[in-house]
Design an enzyme around this catalytic site. Structure first.
Site, PDB file in Angstrom:
ATOM      1  CE  LYS A 219      -4.066  -2.102   2.253  1.00  0.00           C
ATOM      2  NZ  LYS A 219      -5.113  -1.974   3.337  1.00  0.00           N
ATOM      3  CB  SER A 323       0.148  -6.265   4.640  1.00  0.00           C
ATOM      4  OG  SER A 323      -0.180  -5.044   4.963  1.00  0.00           O
ATOM      5  CB  ALA A 324       2.747 -11.410   5.923  1.00  0.00           C
ATOM      6  CG  LEU A 326      -3.802 -13.872   6.303  1.00  0.00           C
ATOM      7  CD1 LEU A 326      -5.507 -13.807   6.709  1.00  0.00           C
ATOM      8  CD2 LEU A 326      -2.920 -14.524   7.377  1.00  0.00           C
ATOM      9  CG  ASP A 392     -13.970   1.641   6.184  1.00  0.00           C
ATOM     10  OD1 ASP A 392     -15.041   1.680   5.769  1.00  0.00           O
ATOM     11  OD2 ASP A 392     -12.979   1.437   5.308  1.00  0.00           O
ATOM     12  CD  GLU A 397     -11.897 -11.719   5.229  1.00  0.00           C
ATOM     13  OE1 GLU A 397     -11.201 -12.768   5.288  1.00  0.00           O
ATOM     14  OE2 GLU A 397     -11.987 -10.838   4.118  1.00  0.00           O
ATOM     15  CG  ASP A 412      -8.798  -3.090   4.703  1.00  0.00           C
ATOM     16  OD1 ASP A 412      -7.816  -2.172   4.396  1.00  0.00           O
ATOM     17  OD2 ASP A 412      -9.833  -3.264   4.030  1.00  0.00           O
TER      18      ASP A 412
END
Length: 528
Positions: A219, A323-324, A326, A392, A397, A412
């Site tokens: 990002k 970011s790793a 998953l 937000d 999940e 996120d």
């Protein structure tokens, strides 16, 4: 006669006021100041070993949710008498606390997300497909060639194998340190859009494949660190901040949730590591050179995709978060569930929880919030979001393998840390309306509110190891301390109204103060 009646009325009134003050104010304070089982009024860990395990027994006095004293924390097996001049930083002393060394039961096969044999076979097949795919581009002169090697001991693979029903990684897992270093330094062999690129073009995210076949979501920086979100901007059109992703990972680790995938900052060469490595023609087509001679690119989408929304290097270097990833959904399925406290994503609408103070009573009757730990995990997530200022969180999940008892993924987080000058109390609605909290969560929050483990200090220290430091400005760090006090005050009000037993849910005990007859011998209850 009238004078006597007035005196009687005055006496009755004063007696009622005194009785109410005694019952509602003095007695609760006295209860929390009563001596503990030891002569010193507390369970002092210095006199014997402290051993925390995950269980559902009671046996330790729950401390008052705010204005916690050293006696309260000592009563919980917390070493509240550390000498600030002793060796070790605040962060090291924090992680040495018994609260951060709770024993996790030995994992059985069903409690691990993935099994080594199936994972190795799956990723070897993916590598073979990738190598065949690369042969199609072997003649392309504009692509950079990197030697890629599949390593069964790679940090990203070890990270995937370490995920279990309690957390994404273990507290002392050295794999995470290796993974952060690898994402920060490994060569990029491929770049492409992620499936999460939104049609608005505001949320620019790229999937970068590393030399060891690991993947990270990049990002880019969209906003300077000292910029605040404008007051007139709605939360659902706010920029995504790369430094918020980095800071959220560190905060999640400090809170001991371990539900945010590892994130690290990195300077990326947008020409050498994106443009010259991508096989995606759409991505290549959105690169351009700005009037300042900087290399820029923007999202490929249906609308609002213009150069005004581009990100640019300086002239080629662009900072961002890595970011790793998953494990893939084909081997580790996840389900996305609407947040019960979802916000209205319109300019004028309001959700039921915003107008109904008894909304949580309804939620408690619904599956899966009517049993198990799902609602408590929602409270954890709300506290986490309040600390970072994230409005937000419309969905969460979970891994389907772990079912209703699995933890919630806190990823996120790029819309956090937008305003340091404002505390959005509505984010805490799950806590203030439901008035329940895990005991372990409360204790860690209390610990982080003390000067010797101040949240802003340990966050500053933790973020100091990132390549993009300073990740957060000082006003954002100070806001963490202020918001932490607001969380504790919210719990305090709940306890005053409902009592500790109804508000604070036990999810572990100190076995050293438990009678032998009730100490768990085989498999203890699990941490919530």
């Amino acid at each position: 006669m009238m004078l006597r009646r007035d005196r009687l009325l005055l006496s009755v009134t004063l007696t009622a006021i005194f009785t109410a003050d005694l019952y509602f104010v003095l007695l609760p304070k006295l209860r929390h100041r009563q001596p503990g089982p030891d002569d010193g009024g507390c369970i002092c860990p210095s006199s014997r070993g402290t051993n925390f395990t995950l269980a559902g027994y009671s046996g330790l006095t729950t401390p008052w949710p705010s204005n916690t004293t050293s006696m309260d924390l000592q009563g919980m097996g917390v070493r509240a008498t550390d000498n600030l001049t002793e060796l070790g930083s605040k962060l090291e002393r924090l992680f040495a606390q018994p609260l951060y060394n709770i024993q996790t039961p030995e994992l059985v096969r069903e409690e691990r997300l993935l099994q080594s044999e199936e994972v190795m076979g799956y990723y070897r097949r993916k590598v073979s497909r990738w190598e065949r795919h690369m042969k199609l581009y072997s003649e392309a002169a504009t692509l950079l060639e990197h030697q890629a090697t599949f390593d069964p001991e790679a940090s990203w693979l070890k990270f995937h194998l370490g995920i279990n029903r309690y957390a994404l990684y273990a507290r002392e897992d050295p794999t995470i340190t290796r993974l952060l270093k690898d994402m920060q330094s490994n060569a990029v062999i491929s770049a492409g859009w992620t499936c999460l690129v939104k049609p608005s073009g505001y949320h620019l995210k790229l999937a970068l494949k590393m030399q060891n076949y690991g993947k990270a979501m990049f990002k880019p920086m969209r906003q300077q660190r000292d910029q605040e979100t404008p007051d007139d901007l709605f939360y659902f059109v706010d920029f995504q901040r790369h430094n918020a992703e980095i800071a959220a990972f560190h905060l999640d680790r400090i809170l001991d949730f371990r539900r945010v995938p590892p994130v690290v900052g990195r300077l990326v060469n947008v020409t050498g590591e994106i443009l010259l490595t991508t096989h995606n023609e759409d991505l290549r087509s959105v690169f351009f050179t700005s009037p300042a001679n900087n290399t820029c690119f923007f999202a490929k989408c249906l609308y609002v995709c213009k150069t005004e929304y581009a990100v640019c290097g300086s002239p080629d270097l662009l900072e961002g978060s890595m970011s790793a990833y998953l494990p893939g959904l084909s081997i580790a399925p996840r389900i996305s569930i609407p947040n019960p406290w979802i916000r209205s994503y319109t300019f004028t609408g309001r959700e039921e929880w915003e107008v109904n103070p008894l909304y949580c009573d309804t939620i408690k009757q619904l599956y899966p919030y009517n049993s198990g730990n799902r609602l408590l995990n929602i409270i954890d997530m709300a506290i986490f979001d309040f600390l970072i200022g994230n409005m937000d969180r419309h969905h969460y999940e979970i891994f389907t393998k772990f079912g209703d008892e699995g933890f919630l993924l806190h990823f996120d987080n790029a819309r956090g840390f937008g305003k340091h000058s404002q505390d959005e109390m509505s984010i805490l609605a799950p806590l203030s309306q439901c008035c329940i909290i895990k005991r372990s969560t409360l204790l860690r929050l209390q610990l982080l509110s003390q000067d010797r483990y101040r949240l802003s200090d340990v966050m500053r220290e933790s973020l100091g190891g990132d390549a993009l430091q300073p990740v957060l400005t000082e006003p954002h760090l100070q806001a963490l301390d202020r918001r932490l006090q607001r969380v504790l005050k919210t719990v305090h009000r709940c306890v005053r109204r409902l009592g500790e037993a109804q508000v604070i849910t036990t999810d572990f005990v100190d076995t050293s103060v438990m009678p032998e007859s009730v100490k768990p011998v085989s498999a203890p209850n699990k941490e919530r």
